[in-house]
Every structure is written in C-alpha cells, then in structure tokens.
Design a protein around this motif. Structure first.
Motif, PDB file in Angstrom:
ATOM      1  N   ALA A 123       0.814  -1.219   0.000  1.00  0.00           N
ATOM      2  CA  ALA A 123       0.000   0.000   0.000  1.00  0.00           C
ATOM      3  C   ALA A 123       0.849   1.272   0.000  1.00  0.00           C
ATOM      4  N   HIS A 124       2.102   1.158   0.449  1.00  0.00           N
ATOM      5  CA  HIS A 124       2.969   2.330   0.546  1.00  0.00           C
ATOM      6  C   HIS A 124       4.153   2.274  -0.432  1.00  0.00           C
ATOM      7  N   GLY A 125       4.065   1.381  -1.417  1.00  0.00           N
ATOM      8  CA  GLY A 125       5.066   1.347  -2.482  1.00  0.00           C
ATOM      9  C   GLY A 125       6.455   0.927  -2.057  1.00  0.00           C
ATOM     10  N   THR A 126       6.537   0.008  -1.112  1.00  0.00           N
ATOM     11  CA  THR A 126       7.846  -0.473  -0.679  1.00  0.00           C
ATOM     12  C   THR A 126       7.785  -1.988  -0.530  1.00  0.00           C
ATOM     13  N   THR A 127       8.849  -2.561  -0.022  1.00  0.00           N
ATOM     14  CA  THR A 127       8.898  -4.000   0.208  1.00  0.00           C
ATOM     15  C   THR A 127       9.287  -4.275   1.653  1.00  0.00           C
ATOM     16  N   VAL A 128       9.018  -5.501   2.079  1.00  0.00           N
ATOM     17  CA  VAL A 128       9.359  -5.938   3.431  1.00  0.00           C
ATOM     18  C   VAL A 128      10.732  -6.598   3.400  1.00  0.00           C
ATOM     19  N   CYS A 129      11.529  -6.268   4.386  1.00  0.00           N
ATOM     20  CA  CYS A 129      12.810  -6.946   4.592  1.00  0.00           C
ATOM     21  C   CYS A 129      12.591  -7.899   5.767  1.00  0.00           C
ATOM     22  N   GLU A 130      12.907  -9.165   5.575  1.00  0.00           N
ATOM     23  CA  GLU A 130      12.700 -10.155   6.635  1.00  0.00           C
ATOM     24  C   GLU A 130      13.928 -11.029   6.745  1.00  0.00           C
ATOM     25  N   GLU A 131      14.333 -11.240   8.006  1.00  0.00           N
ATOM     26  CA  GLU A 131      15.450 -12.154   8.260  1.00  0.00           C
ATOM     27  C   GLU A 131      15.302 -12.739   9.658  1.00  0.00           C
ATOM     28  N   ASP A 132      15.866 -13.899   9.828  1.00  0.00           N
ATOM     29  CA  ASP A 132      15.903 -14.500  11.160  1.00  0.00           C
ATOM     30  C   ASP A 132      17.146 -14.002  11.866  1.00  0.00           C
ATOM     31  N   ASP A 133      16.986 -13.648  13.137  1.00  0.00           N
ATOM     32  CA  ASP A 133      18.098 -13.130  13.918  1.00  0.00           C
ATOM     33  C   ASP A 133      18.768 -14.264  14.673  1.00  0.00           C
ATOM     34  N   GLU A 134      20.077 -14.308  14.598  1.00  0.00           N
ATOM     35  CA  GLU A 134      20.835 -15.359  15.277  1.00  0.00           C
ATOM     36  C   GLU A 134      20.912 -15.150  16.782  1.00  0.00           C
ATOM     37  N   GLU A 135      20.588 -13.960  17.265  1.00  0.00           N
ATOM     38  CA  GLU A 135      20.690 -13.639  18.692  1.00  0.00           C
ATOM     39  C   GLU A 135      19.390 -13.902  19.442  1.00  0.00           C
ATOM     40  N   ASP A 136      18.548 -14.763  18.925  1.00  0.00           N
ATOM     41  CA  ASP A 136      17.281 -15.138  19.562  1.00  0.00           C
ATOM     42  C   ASP A 136      16.302 -13.983  19.708  1.00  0.00           C
ATOM     43  N   LEU A 137      16.375 -13.018  18.790  1.00  0.00           N
ATOM     44  CA  LEU A 137      15.398 -11.932  18.800  1.00  0.00           C
ATOM     45  C   LEU A 137      14.241 -12.219  17.858  1.00  0.00           C
ATOM     46  N   GLY A 138      14.207 -13.408  17.279  1.00  0.00           N
ATOM     47  CA  GLY A 138      13.095 -13.807  16.430  1.00  0.00           C
ATOM     48  C   GLY A 138      13.280 -13.387  14.991  1.00  0.00           C
ATOM     49  N   THR A 139      12.157 -13.108  14.354  1.00  0.00           N
ATOM     50  CA  THR A 139      12.139 -12.680  12.970  1.00  0.00           C
ATOM     51  C   THR A 139      12.224 -11.157  12.928  1.00  0.00           C
ATOM     52  N   VAL A 140      13.154 -10.645  12.156  1.00  0.00           N
ATOM     53  CA  VAL A 140      13.334  -9.203  12.041  1.00  0.00           C
ATOM     54  C   VAL A 140      12.603  -8.741  10.786  1.00  0.00           C
ATOM     55  N   LEU A 141      11.612  -7.860  11.008  1.00  0.00           N
ATOM     56  CA  LEU A 141      10.807  -7.330   9.913  1.00  0.00           C
ATOM     57  C   LEU A 141      10.972  -5.818   9.847  1.00  0.00           C
ATOM     58  N   SER A 142      11.154  -5.308   8.645  1.00  0.00           N
ATOM     59  CA  SER A 142      11.258  -3.863   8.439  1.00  0.00           C
ATOM     60  C   SER A 142      10.872  -3.574   6.998  1.00  0.00           C
ATOM     61  N   PHE A 143      10.924  -2.297   6.655  1.00  0.00           N
ATOM     62  CA  PHE A 143      10.579  -1.887   5.300  1.00  0.00           C
ATOM     63  C   PHE A 143      11.810  -1.345   4.591  1.00  0.00           C
ATOM     64  N   ALA A 144      11.906  -1.618   3.296  1.00  0.00           N
ATOM     65  CA  ALA A 144      13.036  -1.124   2.515  1.00  0.00           C
ATOM     66  C   ALA A 144      13.064   0.402   2.525  1.00  0.00           C
ATOM     67  N   ASP A 145      11.899   1.032   2.454  1.00  0.00           N
ATOM     68  CA  ASP A 145      11.806   2.493   2.500  1.00  0.00           C
ATOM     69  C   ASP A 145      11.581   2.911   3.947  1.00  0.00           C
ATOM     70  N   LYS A 146      12.623   3.432   4.577  1.00  0.00           N
ATOM     71  CA  LYS A 146      12.552   3.807   6.000  1.00  0.00           C
ATOM     72  C   LYS A 146      11.639   5.009   6.242  1.00  0.00           C
ATOM     73  N   ASP A 147      11.260   5.745   5.186  1.00  0.00           N
ATOM     74  CA  ASP A 147      10.302   6.831   5.353  1.00  0.00           C
ATOM     75  C   ASP A 147       8.895   6.298   5.622  1.00  0.00           C
ATOM     76  N   VAL A 148       8.632   5.066   5.210  1.00  0.00           N
ATOM     77  CA  VAL A 148       7.333   4.439   5.467  1.00  0.00           C
ATOM     78  C   VAL A 148       7.210   4.091   6.944  1.00  0.00           C
ATOM     79  N   GLU A 149       8.231   3.507   7.505  1.00  0.00           N
ATOM     80  CA  GLU A 149       8.300   3.139   8.934  1.00  0.00           C
ATOM     81  C   GLU A 149       9.775   2.936   9.248  1.00  0.00           C
ATOM     82  N   PRO A 150      10.332   3.751  10.128  1.00  0.00           N
ATOM     83  CA  PRO A 150      11.789   3.721  10.325  1.00  0.00           C
ATOM     84  C   PRO A 150      12.314   2.608  11.230  1.00  0.00           C
ATOM     85  N   TYR A 151      11.441   1.889  11.909  1.00  0.00           N
ATOM     86  CA  TYR A 151      11.899   0.924  12.911  1.00  0.00           C
ATOM     87  C   TYR A 151      11.978  -0.489  12.360  1.00  0.00           C
TER      88      TYR A 151
END
Length: 175
Positions: A123-151
């Motif tokens: 809906a905001h013209g970007t993609t999701v970045c997803e990776e598993d974290d080796e430090e037991d923080l689970g699945t890391v989800l973010s957006f390629a365009d940090k202006d959409v959501e910076p965290y």
C-alpha cells in the motif's frame, strides 16, 4: 532518526499499548546511543552528555516541558514529565502502521503478522525486509523504504505467544 522523534515515538507506542499514566515516563539509552543521537564522541563526559541532552530537548521540543536526563553506569535515563506525556497523548497521532500492527498482534498468528507487513508495504510502495536473527530476537521485519516506517521489529513466536521489540537500525546493529 533524531532523539526527539525516538522519544516521542516510544512514549506514543507505550500510550497506545497500555494507556496513559500521570507519572511521566522514563526511557533508558546506552551511552553509545545517546552520543549517536547528540553527535557527541562516545568518550564524552557523562555530565556533559546529560547537559547537552537537556539543552537539546529544551531547544528542539519545548512542548515536552523540562526533560530530565541522568546517568548511571553509562546508561542514560530520559524522564519525560507528565505534562510532556500529556502533550504527546493529545497532540501526536498514532502512526498508521503501529495502530494496525498492534491490532494484528492480538491475533497471535505469525502468518497474519507477516501478511500485515506485506499489505502495508504494498500500500505504501515499498517491500518488506525479513530475516531470522541469530541472537534469539526472532524474525526481524522492516521496510526497505525507512520513510514508510523507520523501525525494525523483532517478532518472536514462542511458548509465551507472539511478542516484539522495536529498534532503530543503529541500535539493532549494536546488539
């Protein structure tokens, strides 16, 4: 990201999740993060960092009232007064992403969490970045365009249900 934005976003996140409180809010930052936000060398004296941080808040966001910054063992406490919290509650809108994310978390379904990220990205013209974290923080989800959501959201699905931690990219990289 600025310290002002991070503090306001974090207080707003807490208010959205658990409601408001008339006691104020304390946020804690490691020295490396505080120095990064203030563009000070990590070797800087802690007393000077506290003074610089308080001056920063007074200049950048006087609407928060007097923000107190203290330090103990290279950990800085930013205290936002009840008046500052009231300002955030009344004047700062909940982010569209956070509001939807907190709703989908109630489903306790990781597939729905992923679907929400995908739909929001589309809906905001970007993609999701997803990776598993080796430090037991689970699945890391973010957006390629940090202006959409910076965290970055570290989402864990375990025997206790789905939980999350939210980080800036810089803070996540120091873990």
């Amino acid at each position: 990201m600025t310290l002002e934005k991070h503090v306001i976003d974090t207080v707003k996140e807490w208010q959205t999740k658990i409601g408001t409180d008339d006691a104020g809010v304390r946020l804690y930052y490691p020295k490396v993060s505080m120095c990064g936000y203030l563009k000070l060398p990590v070797e800087e004296d802690s007393e000077k960092i506290c003074q610089e941080a308080e001056a920063y808040f007074e200049k950048s966001v006087p609407e928060l009232g007097h923000v107190t910054v203290t330090e103990k063992a290279d950990r800085f406490c930013v205290f936002v007064s009840p008046e500052g919290c009231d300002y955030i509650n009344l004047e700062i809108p909940v982010s569209e992403f956070l509001e939807g994310f907190l709703k989908v978390l109630k489903t306790q379904d990781m597939q729905q969490v992923r679907a929400y990220f995908q739909a929001f990205a589309k809906a905001h013209g970007t993609t999701v970045c997803e990776e598993d974290d080796e430090e037991d923080l689970g699945t890391v989800l973010s957006f390629a365009d940090k202006d959409v959501e910076p965290y970055l959201y570290c989402v864990t699905d375990d025997q206790f249900g789905i939980t999350y931690h939210r980080f800036t990219k810089d803070d996540f990289d120091t873990i």
